[in-house]
Structure formats: C-alpha cells, structure tokens
Design an enzyme around this catalytic site. Structure first.
Site, PDB file in Angstrom:
ATOM      1  N   ASP A 183       4.124  -1.985  -2.931  1.00  0.00           N
ATOM      2  CA  ASP A 183       2.491  -1.720  -3.483  1.00  0.00           C
ATOM      3  C   ASP A 183       2.170  -2.483  -4.116  1.00  0.00           C
ATOM      4  O   ASP A 183       2.299  -3.778  -4.080  1.00  0.00           O
ATOM      5  CB  ASP A 183       2.873  -0.625  -4.309  1.00  0.00           C
ATOM      6  CG  ASP A 183       1.896   0.773  -4.785  1.00  0.00           C
ATOM      7  OD1 ASP A 183       0.711   0.204  -3.739  1.00  0.00           O
ATOM      8  OD2 ASP A 183       2.173   1.729  -5.250  1.00  0.00           O
ATOM      9  N   TRP A 184       0.553  -2.110  -4.171  1.00  0.00           N
ATOM     10  CA  TRP A 184      -0.518  -2.903  -4.034  1.00  0.00           C
ATOM     11  C   TRP A 184      -0.069  -3.746  -6.102  1.00  0.00           C
ATOM     12  O   TRP A 184      -0.319  -3.417  -6.515  1.00  0.00           O
ATOM     13  CB  TRP A 184      -1.557  -2.925  -4.244  1.00  0.00           C
ATOM     14  CG  TRP A 184      -2.250  -3.191  -2.755  1.00  0.00           C
ATOM     15  CD1 TRP A 184      -3.119  -3.593  -2.293  1.00  0.00           C
ATOM     16  CD2 TRP A 184      -1.473  -3.046  -1.090  1.00  0.00           C
ATOM     17  NE1 TRP A 184      -3.786  -3.308  -0.983  1.00  0.00           N
ATOM     18  CE2 TRP A 184      -2.452  -3.020  -0.452  1.00  0.00           C
ATOM     19  CE3 TRP A 184      -0.913  -1.962  -1.025  1.00  0.00           C
ATOM     20  CZ2 TRP A 184      -2.070  -2.631   0.743  1.00  0.00           C
ATOM     21  CZ3 TRP A 184       0.059  -2.308   0.424  1.00  0.00           C
ATOM     22  CH2 TRP A 184      -0.955  -2.093   1.234  1.00  0.00           C
TER      23      TRP A 184
END
Length: 266
Positions: A226-227
C-alpha cells in the site's frame, strides 16, 4: 522466445542497482521503465469504483460505477464481471496497466471510513463477487489488484494498528476472500496492507506472504505495498514483498542494494 526466456535475458543485462530500481515506483502511480531492455513505464490507477487515471486530481472525466457495497446487494456475479469489463475499457483508454481494486476487506465496524469500497461482512460473498470483477477486468488485458492483504478492517490508526487474530478467524474470515480470488480468478497483483498482523507488518509477513499466499495457494503474481506502507528494506524483501509504492523515494533503493551485497537478502 517465451516470456520467461525474454525476462531471463533482460535480467542478465541489468546490474543490481538497475534491478532494484524497478522494485520501487517512479512516481505516485507509475513504475520505472528501462530502455536497455525495452521495458516501458507502467501506470497504476485507483480504484474500485472508477478509473481515476495517473493524476490524483484534475484528470479526464471518467465513469463512476456503483460501489462494491451496492454491487454486493445484487448477489450477481455477472453484474460484477460486467463492471470489471467496463473498468478495463476505462483503463485502456487512459493507458492504465493495473487498476487498484477490488477491495475485499470485511465490514466489521460502522466506523470504517472506506467500507463503500468493500463488498460486505461475508467473506464468501465478497470473494465470489471480487473474483468475477477480476475476471472481467483482466479479460481485456488490464491487471486487477486485490487489497488490502490482510485484516485491514480498521480505519482508526490504520497505518499503525496491530490486528490480533486467531488462526481460525484469519483463515475462515479475513483470508478467505483473498483465497477465493486467487483460486477463481488469478489476480495479477495483490496489495499488502498498512497494518500489522499479530505483531508483524503485513508488508514483511513471511508466514502470510511467502508461506500462505505464494506457497500454499501457489500464487505467482506481484505483491505490492500500500502507498507508504513499507518501513524496512531487508525484512520486507525477505518477507515476500515485490514492489514498494509509491516512488521515487522509499526504504529500498540503496538500502536494498546494500542488503543484497551483504548477504542479508538473497
């Protein structure tokens, strides 16, 4: 040549630093290319209810589809697959290679601020509809990304929360929709979550990433973070993570090169 031989040839032409560069994004939604091996940059895009494109704001006008919770109320796999097919069309028109969806986390609390992205509280319903969505989007050459792996059901402190889950609950509830997606639709990518699971970061969870996902289930796709979820170099690389997002910064780069040269990472 087969794609496997083409990849092997390309890898022989790259030094360690060039290989590692390909393992972190080049920008918020883009990957590095490499002209020497004929590799173009690739584009990722949010999301489950519409294809935003490569710009976070201010992009072209696109279609907004019924969200996953609404789709789940239909109990209709054909409808979910059709949405995937239309999202593929939206993606291809914008040069998008991977759409960052579907979301198969479960509805566990009314306080979950991203519940609209996910299907339901039921893992079987979630998995079956998500698998149909994946089949639809990947039918037209756009990759799906199942997220967020795994036990990412809390919006409160979602970047740091430690999900303490029994083996039975993990298998019967939180892993099940991912397992259904892998078995029924073979998603090309999966996204590792922000949270810890039983004290270990999802981005470096050897048991869940290597033992369950890649070995037990036999999945051979790409596991991205995930970012901003990746916090370490060697533990994440050894824990099964394949790609750090976004870029161009992050915990890999020179640190991962050093970890390989020291023997900490194979």
């Amino acid at each position: 040549m087969s794609i496997e031989h083409e990849i092997e040839r390309a890898m022989r032409e790259l030094d360690l630093a060039a290989k590692v560069e390909l393992l972190t994004g080049a920008a918020t939604f883009a990957l590095h290319g490499n002209d020497a091996i004929g590799l173009r940059p690739m584009i990722f895009s949010d999301g489950p209810t519409g294809v935003r494109g490569s710009e976070f704001v201010g992009g072209r006008r696109v279609a907004l589809f019924p969200n996953a919770t609404l789709l789940a109320q239909s109990w209709d796999e054909t409808a979910a697959q059709r949405v995937g097919e239309m999202l593929a069309g939206e993606g291809r028109s914008q040069g998008v290679d991977v759409v960052l969806g579907p979301t198969v986390n479960l509805h566990r609390s009314a306080l979950g601020g991203r519940l609209f992205e996910a299907y339901s509280e039921d893992p079987l319903l979630s998995g079956r509809l998500a698998a149909a969505y994946i089949r639809g989007i990947q039918r037209y050459g756009v990759g799906a990304c199942v997220k967020h792996y795994v036990a990412n059901e809390s919006e409160t402190e979602r970047h740091t929360v430690n999900a303490r889950v029994s083996e039975a609950a993990l298998r019967e509830l939180y892993l099940l929709p991912f397992e259904i997606c892998v078995a029924d639709a073979n998603p090309w990518t999966i996204m590792a979550a922000y949270n810890d699971v039983n004290g270990v970061a999802a981005t470096e969870h050897n048991e869940l990433n290597n033992d369950v996902l890649k070995s037990e289930w036999g999945w051979d796709g790409l596991l991205m973070s995930d970012w901003g979820a990746t916090k370490t170099a060697a533990p994440a690389a050894n824990g099964g993570l394949d790609l750090v997002m976004p870029g161009p910064g992050g915990p890999w780069g020179d640190q991962l090169v050093a970890a390989v040269r020291s023997g900490e990472v194979a």
